[in-house]
Design an enzyme around this catalytic site. Structure first.
Site, PDB file in Angstrom:
ATOM      1  N   LYS A 194      -6.889  -2.653   3.861  1.00 40.27           N
ATOM      2  CA  LYS A 194      -5.542  -3.198   4.051  1.00 40.27           C
ATOM      3  C   LYS A 194      -5.367  -3.716   5.470  1.00 40.27           C
ATOM      4  O   LYS A 194      -4.718  -4.726   5.686  1.00 40.27           O
ATOM      5  CB  LYS A 194      -4.504  -2.113   3.793  1.00 40.27           C
ATOM      6  CG  LYS A 194      -4.036  -2.064   2.362  1.00 40.27           C
ATOM      7  CD  LYS A 194      -2.801  -1.196   2.273  1.00 40.27           C
ATOM      8  CE  LYS A 194      -3.057   0.002   1.402  1.00 40.27           C
ATOM      9  NZ  LYS A 194      -2.018   1.014   1.463  1.00 40.27           N
ATOM     10  N   GLU A 244       0.217   3.983  -0.149  1.00 45.70           N
ATOM     11  CA  GLU A 244       1.084   3.954   1.029  1.00 45.70           C
ATOM     12  C   GLU A 244       1.655   2.535   1.118  1.00 45.70           C
ATOM     13  O   GLU A 244       0.898   1.564   1.078  1.00 45.70           O
ATOM     14  CB  GLU A 244       0.278   4.276   2.294  1.00 45.70           C
ATOM     15  CG  GLU A 244       1.195   4.245   3.504  1.00 45.70           C
ATOM     16  CD  GLU A 244       0.530   4.634   4.810  1.00 45.70           C
ATOM     17  OE1 GLU A 244      -0.668   4.950   4.821  1.00 45.70           O
ATOM     18  OE2 GLU A 244       1.247   4.600   5.822  1.00 45.70           O
ATOM     19  N   ARG A 250     -15.110   4.439  -3.942  1.00 44.23           N
ATOM     20  CA  ARG A 250     -14.192   3.311  -3.908  1.00 44.23           C
ATOM     21  C   ARG A 250     -14.904   2.041  -4.318  1.00 44.23           C
ATOM     22  O   ARG A 250     -16.126   1.924  -4.267  1.00 44.23           O
ATOM     23  CB  ARG A 250     -13.509   3.167  -2.552  1.00 44.23           C
ATOM     24  CG  ARG A 250     -14.407   3.013  -1.366  1.00 44.23           C
ATOM     25  CD  ARG A 250     -13.643   3.228  -0.058  1.00 44.23           C
ATOM     26  NE  ARG A 250     -12.612   2.238   0.174  1.00 44.23           N
ATOM     27  CZ  ARG A 250     -11.347   2.556   0.465  1.00 44.23           C
ATOM     28  NH1 ARG A 250     -10.970   3.804   0.576  1.00 44.23           N
ATOM     29  NH2 ARG A 250     -10.459   1.613   0.694  1.00 44.23           N
TER      30      ARG A 250
HETATM   31  P1  ATP Z   1      -5.214   2.883   3.970  1.00 46.31           P
HETATM   32  O1  ATP Z   1      -5.207   4.374   3.704  1.00 46.31           O
HETATM   33  O2  ATP Z   1      -6.260   2.411   4.890  1.00 46.31           O
HETATM   34  O3  ATP Z   1      -3.887   2.292   4.221  1.00 46.31           O
HETATM   35  P2  ATP Z   1      -5.978   2.715   1.224  1.00 46.31           P
HETATM   36  O4  ATP Z   1      -6.711   1.558   0.687  1.00 46.31           O
HETATM   37  O5  ATP Z   1      -6.558   4.074   1.191  1.00 46.31           O
HETATM   38  O6  ATP Z   1      -5.661   2.210   2.649  1.00 46.31           O
HETATM   39  P3  ATP Z   1      -3.665   3.740  -0.177  1.00 46.31           P
HETATM   40  O7  ATP Z   1      -2.358   3.088  -0.323  1.00 46.31           O
HETATM   41  O8  ATP Z   1      -3.739   5.062   0.483  1.00 46.31           O
HETATM   42  O9  ATP Z   1      -4.548   2.696   0.600  1.00 46.31           O
HETATM   43  O10 ATP Z   1      -4.398   3.796  -1.594  1.00 46.31           O
HETATM   44  C1  ATP Z   1      -3.751   4.208  -2.766  1.00 46.31           C
HETATM   45  C2  ATP Z   1      -4.763   4.725  -3.741  1.00 46.31           C
HETATM   46  O11 ATP Z   1      -5.726   3.722  -4.037  1.00 46.31           O
HETATM   47  C3  ATP Z   1      -5.525   5.900  -3.167  1.00 46.31           C
HETATM   48  O12 ATP Z   1      -5.637   6.900  -4.162  1.00 46.31           O
HETATM   49  C4  ATP Z   1      -6.855   5.338  -2.814  1.00 46.31           C
HETATM   50  O13 ATP Z   1      -7.853   6.307  -2.903  1.00 46.31           O
HETATM   51  C5  ATP Z   1      -7.029   4.217  -3.854  1.00 46.31           C
HETATM   52  N1  ATP Z   1      -7.887   3.175  -3.333  1.00 46.31           N
HETATM   53  C6  ATP Z   1      -7.741   2.501  -2.188  1.00 46.31           C
HETATM   54  N2  ATP Z   1      -8.744   1.632  -1.990  1.00 46.31           N
HETATM   55  C7  ATP Z   1      -9.570   1.753  -3.061  1.00 46.31           C
HETATM   56  C8  ATP Z   1     -10.796   1.132  -3.454  1.00 46.31           C
HETATM   57  N3  ATP Z   1     -11.379   0.195  -2.706  1.00 46.31           N
HETATM   58  N4  ATP Z   1     -11.349   1.500  -4.627  1.00 46.31           N
HETATM   59  C9  ATP Z   1     -10.757   2.419  -5.395  1.00 46.31           C
HETATM   60  N5  ATP Z   1      -9.602   3.051  -5.085  1.00 46.31           N
HETATM   61  C10 ATP Z   1      -9.015   2.734  -3.935  1.00 46.31           C
END
Ligand code: ATP
Ligand code: MG
Length: 560
Positions: free
Chosen positions: A278, A42, A268
């Protein structure tokens, strides 16, 4: 691009449960043996090390199985998203060494299709426009132990729902006045299945679609359908989406999309002494606790890049931490190991004196200048040599002199000898101090017979680095330490707020460092080993007028 050439059979890649699933699918000719993954960020912030793991995993699987990986922006929350984030994410994915398949994609590309799918659900009597406000919705939702209550809007006619949903789209209602919900099961043990919201009204300019839409689809609805539209085979995501999988499957089953990607969850990545949320990273930036998203202390990809991390070191790190279903916290030391290991082999060596103190070599002729040189890398001759000059006045580091040497001290003190690295043996004859008793200059002599040879009849153990006073350059050298003082600043085991655990000493600067001539040519992003100090990188603000270096990591793991 080396990574593209990375083929499973040429390199032992650690296998994992996702590979097992894919191997099985290929064996059964599921998806005609094809592998199409996607990385779906996102654009509401900069990517961090956790995303890097997800990128390496998704692009890595595609590469290894001769498949493809899409980059798709999951852009359904316009109020939190921006083009700045879109651009930074593209840059970071490229920098890590990956190329997405075809054009960049956006969930917003599919807004019309998603709208049509929603209409289809209404026609099937599987969705309805609901008038409960936020407060009422919470009350009707029930709890983990109590079933929810059905909304009074739930049994409105298909015609009424179609007409109201159309009006939602036309902007005839206020923001938040109505939502479109799926009609599933208000008594489900899985809260995500209790008539989840599909669309909400939100008047906000969108970075891709402008003012075209005033209703936006929710993540769960958007994600599975975008995956299906693109023909994704394996939709890899993190564990918190495990409970959303029934909903992912429900939408696809109801809508008979023809393509039904398989959602697979993995744990994660969490890293100690930092945060990988984030929202929290954004807070650090917006409230000025760091200097932007690319502050070298940040666990963002742009921060790591500015800190001097290489794409190879981050890919290696992702490989090492592996892919599992068990949540855990990875030690920062693992990341540091990966960058040390890379730079040990690839970074040219140089001498930089961070805390200079002048040394006058009394028996060295005043007008004498000697051309010296040393290999850029001790084990890699191909990297060539670097030149520097020996003169009567030089700088050494203040930390390499003491009045009161402890036992076995190998550096300078009055009456003792040390070798200047790549140069002569010198002996300290006297020290000059200021009014407060701080050493400001050392008076030394040198042994002319010791250039490249051992001194006669005695052993000199210590070796220190130095630069010529005249033939060296001013530089600013920035040193970074962990951003937080505790391993898990945002765990609920910790009292108070994560900001309470910021490390006040995470940044120090040497404004008057002196560096050897080879460093005057440094360009942004060039990595070096400053001998006896650590690994450093030329900062993005580095110019030939003002040299600026960031410490990437110390030579050894000295962190207590
Ligand atoms: P938010 O949803 O809180 O904005 P997010 O970290 O989930 O934050 P996204 O942009 O939705 O952000 O993440 C993009 C991809 O990265 C998703 O598939 C998510 O599962 C993966 N991802 C995010 N954080 C991690 C992490 N700490 N370890 C591994 N994969 C991650
Ligand atoms: Mg997310």
């Amino acid at each position: 691009m080396i990574w593209i050439l990375y083929v499973m059979n040429d390199k032992t890649v650690a296998t994992n449960f996702i590979r097992h699933i894919i191997d099985e699918d290929i064996k059964n000719n599921k998806n005609q043996g094809k592998v199409l993954t996607r990385f779906p960020p996102e654009p509401n912030g900069y990517l961090h090390i956790g995303h890097a793991k997800s990128i390496c995993l998704n692009f890595g699987l595609a590469n290894d199985y001769n498949g493809q990986c899409n980059l798709r922006f999951d852009d359904t929350n316009p109020e939190k998203e921006s083009l700045e984030y879109v651009d930074s994410i593209k840059e970071d994915v490229h920098w890590l060494g990956f190329q997405w398949y075809g054009e960049v994609r956006y969930s917003s590309d599919y807004f019309q299709q998603l709208y049509d799918y929603a209409v289809q659900l209404i026609r099937m009597s599987k969705a309805y426009v609901c008038s409960l406000n936020a407060q009422q919705s919470r009350e009707y939702r029930g709890t983990l132990t109590e079933p929810g209550k059905e909304s009074p809007s739930r049994n409105h006619s298909i015609e009424e729902n179609l007409s109201m949903f159309e009006k939602m789209k036309q902007g005839e209602y206020e923001d938040g006045e109505y939502v479109l919900r799926a009609k599933i099961d208000m008594a489900s043990g899985n809260m995500n299945m209790r008539d989840p919201v599909i669309y909400r009204i939100r008047r906000h300019q969108h970075h891709q679609t402008g003012d075209e839409w005033c209703i936006y689809p929710m993540y769960d609805f958007t994600h599975c359908l975008s995956d299906a539209i693109e023909g994704i085979t394996h939709s890899v995501c993190t564990l918190e989406f495990e409970d959303h999988r029934p909903l992912y499957d429900w939408y696809l089953d109801q809508l008979q999309t023809g393509c039904h990607p398989q959602q697979i969850e993995f744990a994660r990545l969490n890293l100690n002494y930092t945060v990988t949320s984030k929202r929290k990273l954004k807070q650090l930036v917006e409230e000025g606790f760091v200097n932007g998203w690319d502050d070298p202390r940040m666990p963002t990809i742009s921060g790591l890049r500015r800190r001097g991390y290489t794409p190879a070191s981050i890919r290696e790190f992702s490989e090492r931490v592996g892919v599992t279903k068990v949540d855990g916290v990875v030690d920062m030391g693992t990341l540091e190991f990966c960058i040390r290991d890379d730079l040990e082999h690839h970074a040219p060596r140089a001498m930089a004196v961070l805390r200079p103190i002048k040394v006058v070599i009394e028996n060295y002729p005043e007008d004498q200048v000697e051309e010296l040189s040393a290999p850029r890398h001790p084990k890699n001759e191909e990297m060539g040599r670097r030149n520097f000059k020996m003169t009567r006045e030089i700088y050494i580091d203040q930390n390499d002199y003491t009045d009161n040497p402890p036992p076995k001290y190998k550096r300078l003190t009055v009456g003792k000898e040390v070798r200047l690295r790549n140069s002569y043996v010198i002996k300290c004859e006297a020290v000059i101090k200021d009014d407060s008793g701080n050493p400001v200059e050392l008076r030394c002599t040198y042994d002319k017979a010791t250039l490249g040879t051992k001194p006669e009849g005695r052993k000199v153990q210590g070796v220190i680095h130095w630069v010529s006073a005249e033939y060296s350059f001013d530089a600013q050298v920035r040193e970074y330490d962990r951003l937080f003082t505790v391993e898990q600043p945002d765990s609920n085991k910790q009292q108070g707020d994560f900001l309470d655990y910021l490390n006040p000493d995470s940044y120090t600067v040497h404004n008057h460092a002196r560096v050897e001539p080879s460093l005057a040519e440094a360009k942004t992003g060039d990595n070096f080993q400053f001998e006896r100090e650590g690994y450093y990188v030329a900062d993005k603000d580095c110019t030939s007028e003002k040299l600026i270096f960031n410490r990437t990591v110390s030579l050894r793991d000295g962190w207590k």
